[in-house]
Design a protein around this motif. Structure first.
Motif, PDB file in Angstrom:
ATOM      1  N   TYR A 158       5.298  10.538   4.567  1.00 49.72           N
ATOM      2  CA  TYR A 158       3.916  10.793   4.156  1.00 49.72           C
ATOM      3  C   TYR A 158       3.800  11.851   3.055  1.00 49.72           C
ATOM      4  CZ  TYR A 158       4.146  15.107   6.870  1.00 49.72           C
ATOM      5  OH  TYR A 158       4.508  16.347   7.343  1.00 49.72           O
ATOM      6  N   THR A 159       4.825  12.673   2.868  1.00 41.23           N
ATOM      7  CA  THR A 159       4.724  13.767   1.901  1.00 41.23           C
ATOM      8  C   THR A 159       4.826  13.307   0.456  1.00 41.23           C
ATOM      9  OG1 THR A 159       7.110  14.186   2.044  1.00 41.23           O
ATOM     10  CG2 THR A 159       5.690  15.440   3.534  1.00 41.23           C
ATOM     11  N   ARG A 160       5.221  12.068   0.220  1.00 39.47           N
ATOM     12  CA  ARG A 160       5.327  11.567  -1.151  1.00 39.47           C
ATOM     13  C   ARG A 160       4.387  10.388  -1.351  1.00 39.47           C
ATOM     14  NH1 ARG A 160       8.296   7.028  -1.235  1.00 39.47           N
ATOM     15  NH2 ARG A 160       9.668   6.547   0.528  1.00 39.47           N
ATOM     16  N   LYS A 161       4.312   9.928  -2.577  1.00 39.57           N
ATOM     17  CA  LYS A 161       3.461   8.773  -2.860  1.00 39.57           C
ATOM     18  C   LYS A 161       3.995   7.578  -2.108  1.00 39.57           C
ATOM     19  CE  LYS A 161       1.439   6.112  -6.643  1.00 39.57           C
ATOM     20  NZ  LYS A 161       1.371   5.925  -8.108  1.00 39.57           N
ATOM     21  N   LEU A 162       3.188   7.032  -1.226  1.00 43.91           N
ATOM     22  CA  LEU A 162       3.628   5.941  -0.349  1.00 43.91           C
ATOM     23  C   LEU A 162       2.643   4.796  -0.449  1.00 43.91           C
ATOM     24  CD1 LEU A 162       5.881   5.387   1.772  1.00 43.91           C
ATOM     25  CD2 LEU A 162       4.301   6.196   3.526  1.00 43.91           C
ATOM     26  N   THR A 163       3.160   3.583  -0.586  1.00 43.93           N
ATOM     27  CA  THR A 163       2.296   2.415  -0.741  1.00 43.93           C
ATOM     28  C   THR A 163       2.486   1.430   0.413  1.00 43.93           C
ATOM     29  OG1 THR A 163       3.932   1.144  -1.999  1.00 43.93           O
ATOM     30  CG2 THR A 163       2.461   2.611  -3.251  1.00 43.93           C
ATOM     31  N   LEU A 164       1.480   0.606   0.610  1.00 41.76           N
ATOM     32  CA  LEU A 164       1.573  -0.454   1.607  1.00 41.76           C
ATOM     33  C   LEU A 164       2.729  -1.385   1.282  1.00 41.76           C
ATOM     34  CD1 LEU A 164       0.377  -2.055   4.019  1.00 41.76           C
ATOM     35  CD2 LEU A 164      -1.114  -3.213   2.372  1.00 41.76           C
ATOM     36  N   GLY A 165       2.939  -1.655  -0.007  1.00 47.33           N
ATOM     37  CA  GLY A 165       4.015  -2.544  -0.414  1.00 47.33           C
ATOM     38  C   GLY A 165       5.383  -2.029  -0.010  1.00 47.33           C
ATOM     39  N   GLU A 166       5.597  -0.723  -0.158  1.00 48.11           N
ATOM     40  CA  GLU A 166       6.886  -0.141   0.226  1.00 48.11           C
ATOM     41  C   GLU A 166       7.117  -0.246   1.728  1.00 48.11           C
ATOM     42  OE1 GLU A 166       9.127   4.213   0.372  1.00 48.11           O
ATOM     43  OE2 GLU A 166       7.502   3.894  -1.072  1.00 48.11           O
ATOM     44  N   VAL A 167       6.095   0.061   2.507  1.00 47.06           N
ATOM     45  CA  VAL A 167       6.243  -0.010   3.966  1.00 47.06           C
ATOM     46  C   VAL A 167       6.448  -1.455   4.413  1.00 47.06           C
ATOM     47  CG1 VAL A 167       5.198   0.570   6.190  1.00 47.06           C
ATOM     48  CG2 VAL A 167       4.810   2.053   4.228  1.00 47.06           C
ATOM     49  N   ALA A 168       5.739  -2.383   3.784  1.00 48.10           N
ATOM     50  CA  ALA A 168       5.912  -3.803   4.108  1.00 48.10           C
ATOM     51  C   ALA A 168       7.329  -4.260   3.811  1.00 48.10           C
ATOM     52  CB  ALA A 168       4.904  -4.638   3.322  1.00 48.10           C
ATOM     53  N   LEU A 178       1.256  -7.090   7.059  1.00 49.96           N
ATOM     54  CA  LEU A 178       1.339  -5.739   7.622  1.00 49.96           C
ATOM     55  C   LEU A 178      -0.051  -5.127   7.738  1.00 49.96           C
ATOM     56  CD1 LEU A 178       2.941  -3.359   8.657  1.00 49.96           C
ATOM     57  CD2 LEU A 178       3.242  -2.591   6.306  1.00 49.96           C
ATOM     58  N   SER A 179      -0.879  -5.340   6.739  1.00 49.43           N
ATOM     59  CA  SER A 179      -2.249  -4.835   6.788  1.00 49.43           C
ATOM     60  C   SER A 179      -2.992  -5.399   7.991  1.00 49.43           C
ATOM     61  CB  SER A 179      -2.987  -5.190   5.492  1.00 49.43           C
ATOM     62  OG  SER A 179      -4.322  -4.730   5.530  1.00 49.43           O
ATOM     63  N   LYS A 180      -2.830  -6.706   8.227  1.00 51.70           N
ATOM     64  CA  LYS A 180      -3.471  -7.346   9.378  1.00 51.70           C
ATOM     65  C   LYS A 180      -2.926  -6.794  10.692  1.00 51.70           C
ATOM     66  CE  LYS A 180      -6.114 -10.375   7.221  1.00 51.70           C
ATOM     67  NZ  LYS A 180      -7.585 -10.378   7.347  1.00 51.70           N
ATOM     68  N   LEU A 181      -1.614  -6.581  10.743  1.00 54.96           N
ATOM     69  CA  LEU A 181      -0.999  -6.050  11.967  1.00 54.96           C
ATOM     70  C   LEU A 181      -1.524  -4.660  12.297  1.00 54.96           C
ATOM     71  CD1 LEU A 181       2.813  -6.963  11.879  1.00 54.96           C
ATOM     72  CD2 LEU A 181       1.079  -7.821  13.458  1.00 54.96           C
ATOM     73  N   LEU A 182      -1.592  -3.803  11.292  1.00 56.57           N
ATOM     74  CA  LEU A 182      -2.066  -2.437  11.523  1.00 56.57           C
ATOM     75  C   LEU A 182      -3.514  -2.434  11.998  1.00 56.57           C
ATOM     76  CD1 LEU A 182      -0.458  -0.629   8.450  1.00 56.57           C
ATOM     77  CD2 LEU A 182       0.269  -0.516  10.839  1.00 56.57           C
ATOM     78  N   ASN A 183      -4.330  -3.284  11.402  1.00 56.86           N
ATOM     79  CA  ASN A 183      -5.726  -3.373  11.843  1.00 56.86           C
ATOM     80  C   ASN A 183      -5.834  -3.912  13.261  1.00 56.86           C
ATOM     81  OD1 ASN A 183      -7.946  -2.634   9.844  1.00 56.86           O
ATOM     82  ND2 ASN A 183      -6.508  -3.701   8.529  1.00 56.86           N
TER      83      ASN A 183
END
Length: 248
Positions: A158-168, A178-183
């Motif tokens: 979390y301390t750096r620039k983090l995107t949904l794409g990277e986590v996916a 991933l967005s749907k799963l988190l929701n």
């Protein structure tokens, strides 16, 4: 015809399975092959196969994460894995994630044939048609596994620039999924989860009066002080300065 994808970083295995297996016997067609997990993941999303035979010990990938991603995003996908790992716990987790067969290397053609026969039989029992399974989000073991890994990755980065794409990418699912799963599991968007994580840490740091608020904002991942102020007030209900005055 059922579509099958074969993924392994050993070309001799990929070519051997592609050319020597009697695929017609099971109404199967090799729809594509790949030599690493990332390439395989893209191939699967493109051709949407019914069956996958994959290694899980290829360089640059986490096999269990890839399996979880596939089973969550394509729940009817039949997967058999090739592996040299003999640890019971590893095999047990793979089965929990929905793998049909665990095939230890070196494997015989008979073992591969039995795995394919079982996978095709499962598809027929489920009445799965030959055009594959991208469906809505389901709450199951694989999707829970992905959410847990996604939250862990966010907590560690979390301390750096983090995107949904990277986590996916790290959890082997599409950004949309991933967005749907988190929701579905958490009830929040990726952005809110990330910002909540940052603000929770900022709250603790604000209790130390020797730390400047600007330094705290930067430490938890905000490069813009104005942005930090807006987000902090949204999640804490007051400004960072007001929070410090109450809790330091």
């Amino acid at each position: 015809m059922y579509k099958i994808v074969i993924i392994d970083d050993e070309p001799i295995i990929v070519e051997g399975l592609t050319r020597t297996m009697p695929w017609d016997k099971w109404e199967c067609l090799v729809a594509g092959t790949a030599y690493d997990g990332i390439e395989g993941q893209k191939l699967i999303r493109n051709v949407k196969p019914n069956l996958v035979i994959t290694d899980i010990s290829m360089p640059g990938m986490n096999g269990l994460n890839m399996i979880a991603g596939l089973k969550a995003e394509f729940p009817d996908l039949e997967i058999s894995i090739l592996t040299g790992f003999r640890e019971f716990e590893y095999a047990q987790k793979a089965i929990q994630l929905g793998v049909t067969r665990l095939i230890l290397k070196p494997s015989s053609m008979k073992e591969i044939e039995e795995a394919v026969s079982t996978m095709v039989g499962n598809l027929k029992k489920k009445n799965v048609h030959t055009d594959a399974e991208e469906c809505d989000v389901d709450v199951n073991g694989a999707s829970s596994f992905i959410v847990k890994n996604a939250l862990k990755y966010i907590q560690e980065n979390y301390t750096r620039k983090l995107t949904l794409g990277e986590v996916a990418e790290k959890t082997y699912v599409s950004q949309w999924y991933l967005s749907k799963l988190l929701n579905k599991h958490i009830g929040k968007s990726f952005s809110d989860i990330l910002n909540q994580t940052r603000i929770n840490v900022a709250r603790d740091l604000l209790k130390n009066p020797s730390m400047r608020i600007g330094d705290i904002a930067e430490e938890v991942g905000f490069m813009d002080m104005a942005h930090f102020s807006r987000v902090f007030k949204k999640f804490a209900g007051c400004s960072a300065n007001e929070y410090r005055n109450k809790h330091s």
